[in-house]
Design a protein around this motif. Structure first.
Motif, short mmCIF file in Angstrom:
data_model
loop_
_atom_site.label_atom_id
_atom_site.label_comp_id
_atom_site.label_asym_id
_atom_site.label_seq_id
_atom_site.Cartn_x
_atom_site.Cartn_y
_atom_site.Cartn_z
N ARG A 132 -12.66 -1.41 10.94
CA ARG A 132 -12.17 -0.58 12.12
C ARG A 132 -12.23 -1.21 13.46
O ARG A 132 -11.31 -1.01 14.25
CB ARG A 132 -13.02 0.88 12.10
CG ARG A 132 -12.61 1.89 12.80
CD ARG A 132 -13.15 2.94 12.95
NE ARG A 132 -12.92 3.68 11.67
CZ ARG A 132 -13.90 4.07 10.76
NH1 ARG A 132 -15.23 3.57 10.91
NH2 ARG A 132 -13.58 4.32 9.64
N ARG A 133 -13.07 -2.33 13.34
CA ARG A 133 -13.35 -3.31 14.63
C ARG A 133 -12.60 -4.25 14.48
O ARG A 133 -12.35 -5.09 15.50
CB ARG A 133 -14.87 -3.55 14.70
CG ARG A 133 -15.73 -2.45 15.08
CD ARG A 133 -17.01 -2.97 15.30
NE ARG A 133 -18.01 -1.77 15.16
CZ ARG A 133 -19.38 -1.82 15.72
NH1 ARG A 133 -19.60 -2.97 16.38
NH2 ARG A 133 -20.10 -0.78 15.71
N GLY A 134 -11.60 -4.47 13.38
CA GLY A 134 -10.87 -5.71 13.01
C GLY A 134 -11.60 -6.95 13.07
O GLY A 134 -11.12 -8.11 13.13
N GLU A 135 -12.81 -6.92 12.38
CA GLU A 135 -13.57 -7.93 12.14
C GLU A 135 -13.85 -8.40 10.66
O GLU A 135 -14.70 -9.32 10.32
CB GLU A 135 -14.85 -7.78 12.65
CG GLU A 135 -15.05 -7.52 14.18
CD GLU A 135 -14.79 -9.01 14.94
OE1 GLU A 135 -14.68 -9.69 14.46
OE2 GLU A 135 -14.49 -8.61 16.14
N ALA A 136 -12.88 -7.82 9.86
CA ALA A 136 -12.75 -8.32 8.38
C ALA A 136 -11.50 -7.89 7.87
O ALA A 136 -10.84 -7.38 8.30
CB ALA A 136 -14.06 -7.51 7.82
N LEU A 137 -11.12 -8.45 6.74
CA LEU A 137 -10.29 -8.22 5.88
C LEU A 137 -10.62 -7.23 4.75
O LEU A 137 -11.59 -7.64 3.93
CB LEU A 137 -9.47 -9.24 5.60
CG LEU A 137 -8.64 -10.08 6.50
CD1 LEU A 137 -8.11 -11.37 6.13
CD2 LEU A 137 -7.42 -9.35 7.07
N ALA A 138 -9.81 -6.36 4.27
CA ALA A 138 -10.10 -5.65 3.10
C ALA A 138 -9.68 -6.41 1.91
O ALA A 138 -8.50 -6.87 1.81
CB ALA A 138 -9.41 -4.08 3.10
N SER A 139 -10.36 -6.25 0.72
CA SER A 139 -9.93 -7.00 -0.49
C SER A 139 -9.40 -5.84 -1.19
O SER A 139 -8.86 -4.96 -0.91
CB SER A 139 -11.13 -7.73 -1.05
OG SER A 139 -11.96 -6.66 -1.77
N VAL A 140 -8.94 -6.17 -2.55
CA VAL A 140 -8.11 -5.32 -3.30
C VAL A 140 -8.75 -5.33 -4.65
O VAL A 140 -8.01 -4.89 -5.75
CB VAL A 140 -6.70 -5.92 -3.43
CG1 VAL A 140 -5.92 -5.86 -2.09
CG2 VAL A 140 -6.61 -7.36 -4.13
N ASP A 141 -10.08 -5.30 -4.85
CA ASP A 141 -10.70 -5.45 -5.98
C ASP A 141 -11.48 -4.04 -6.15
O ASP A 141 -12.55 -3.92 -6.94
CB ASP A 141 -11.45 -6.48 -6.38
CG ASP A 141 -12.53 -6.81 -5.23
OD1 ASP A 141 -12.55 -6.09 -4.16
OD2 ASP A 141 -13.12 -7.70 -5.36
N ILE A 142 -11.40 -3.16 -5.48
CA ILE A 142 -12.14 -1.80 -5.66
C ILE A 142 -11.60 -0.74 -6.37
O ILE A 142 -10.17 -0.27 -6.27
CB ILE A 142 -12.40 -1.09 -3.85
CG1 ILE A 142 -12.97 -2.20 -3.06
CG2 ILE A 142 -13.19 0.07 -4.37
CD1 ILE A 142 -14.29 -2.64 -3.67
N ALA A 143 -12.15 -0.46 -7.57
CA ALA A 143 -11.69 0.68 -8.45
C ALA A 143 -11.68 1.97 -7.92
O ALA A 143 -10.81 2.86 -8.38
CB ALA A 143 -12.45 0.54 -9.83
N ASP A 144 -12.56 2.46 -7.01
CA ASP A 144 -12.60 3.91 -6.89
C ASP A 144 -11.66 4.24 -5.72
O ASP A 144 -11.62 3.33 -4.72
CB ASP A 144 -14.19 4.24 -6.12
CG ASP A 144 -14.20 5.58 -5.71
OD1 ASP A 144 -14.66 6.50 -6.39
OD2 ASP A 144 -14.11 5.95 -4.49
N LYS A 145 -10.99 5.29 -5.98
CA LYS A 145 -9.72 5.76 -5.12
C LYS A 145 -10.23 6.03 -3.44
O LYS A 145 -9.60 5.60 -2.76
CB LYS A 145 -8.95 6.78 -5.72
CG LYS A 145 -8.11 6.44 -7.19
CD LYS A 145 -7.51 7.65 -7.56
CE LYS A 145 -6.90 7.22 -9.01
NZ LYS A 145 -6.26 8.23 -9.64
#
Length: 262
Positions: A122-135
């Motif tokens: 939310r602070r723009g200090e990281a990137l979300a990955s795409v390996d999370i299984a929980d919706k």
């Protein structure tokens, strides 16, 4: 006390969740994930943007955070401001440490309904990955990252935050790192067991995203068959490699976001 957890037994494509497709489908308001509790403790040190050390010596790797922003000094400072010295609860699908002894988990500061991961995004200090299984977890991370991107906070205030697919030289500077690349797919070609989404006309120099034949059914099931992406403007994310030109291998549907317009 650490509890045992169920493991995801699905195949890789089926187990992976599309961060951005799910969010666009109406899960933008999903609450942060409520996975099984995997322990708790007090944060003794911040190692980098993705890693914490607890007082009992455990090293915690923040699940769902890509390594692209891990070297940002401001990211590490933001994580320290959020979690340093705080009591935290760990949640996840599995508490088994990786080969480096790190436990992957979603981390919640005592009294907060939002994960540390969501706060960083939310602070723009990281990137979300795409390996999370929980919706719910995936949608929460996507929503947090998108809010920062729309508001141009943190890394999103920088012109280079999203790489231009028409500038392969800039993308090559991210080799070995997680990056977000945006552009128009000019052609789709299959060579052996690999399908190439070509963003330029020079196949040996320009940027391309690749999809293995075994992954194609997952993309088709999500209405993202490779041919349907031709002439579309899309955003892809993943670790950049180089085999001639810069490449991102697409292993999960969540690595692709179709943008408006054609």
């Amino acid at each position: 006390m650490i509890h045992s957890a169920r493991r995801c037994s699905a195949t890789l494509p089926a187990c992976a969740v599309s961060l951005f497709v799910l969010a666009a489908a109406g899960r933008a308001g999903a609450a942060d994930c409520a996975l099984e509790q995997q322990g708790e403790g007090r944060v003794a040190a911040v190692i980098d943007t993705r890693s914490l050390r607890l007082e009992d010596g455990r090293e915690i790797r923040l699940a769902g955070i890509a390594r692209g922003g891990a070297d940002r000094p401001s990211g590490r400072a933001a994580l320290a401001a959020i979690a340093a010295g705080r009591e935290v609860t760990l949640r996840g699908d599995d508490d088994t440490p990786d080969r480096y002894g790190r436990q992957g988990a979603f981390v919640f500061v005592a009294g907060s309904e939002h994960s540390v991961q969501s706060e960083l995004l939310r602070r723009g200090e990281a990137l979300a990955s795409v390996d999370i299984a929980d919706k719910n977890c995936a949608a929460a991370l996507a929503t947090a990252e998108r809010a920062a991107r729309d508001a141009k906070l943190g890394m999103w205030a920088e012109a280079t935050a999203i790489k231009n697919a028409e500038s392969p030289g800039d993308i090559l500077s991210a080799i070995g790192h997680f990056a977000v690349v945006e552009g128009r797919v000019l052609s789709v070609r299959q060579v052996g067991a690999i399908t190439y989404l070509n963003f330029g006309r020079n196949w040996t120099r320009d940027f391309a995203a690749t999809i293995s034949r075994r992954i194609i059914p997952a993309f088709e099931s999500a209405n993202l068959g490779p041919k349907s992406l031709e002439n579309r403007r899309i955003r892809v994310r993943g670790v950049v490699s180089s085999r001639g030109g810069p490449r991102i291998e697409l292993l999960r549907v969540g690595q692709v976001e179709v943008l408006g317009g054609t």
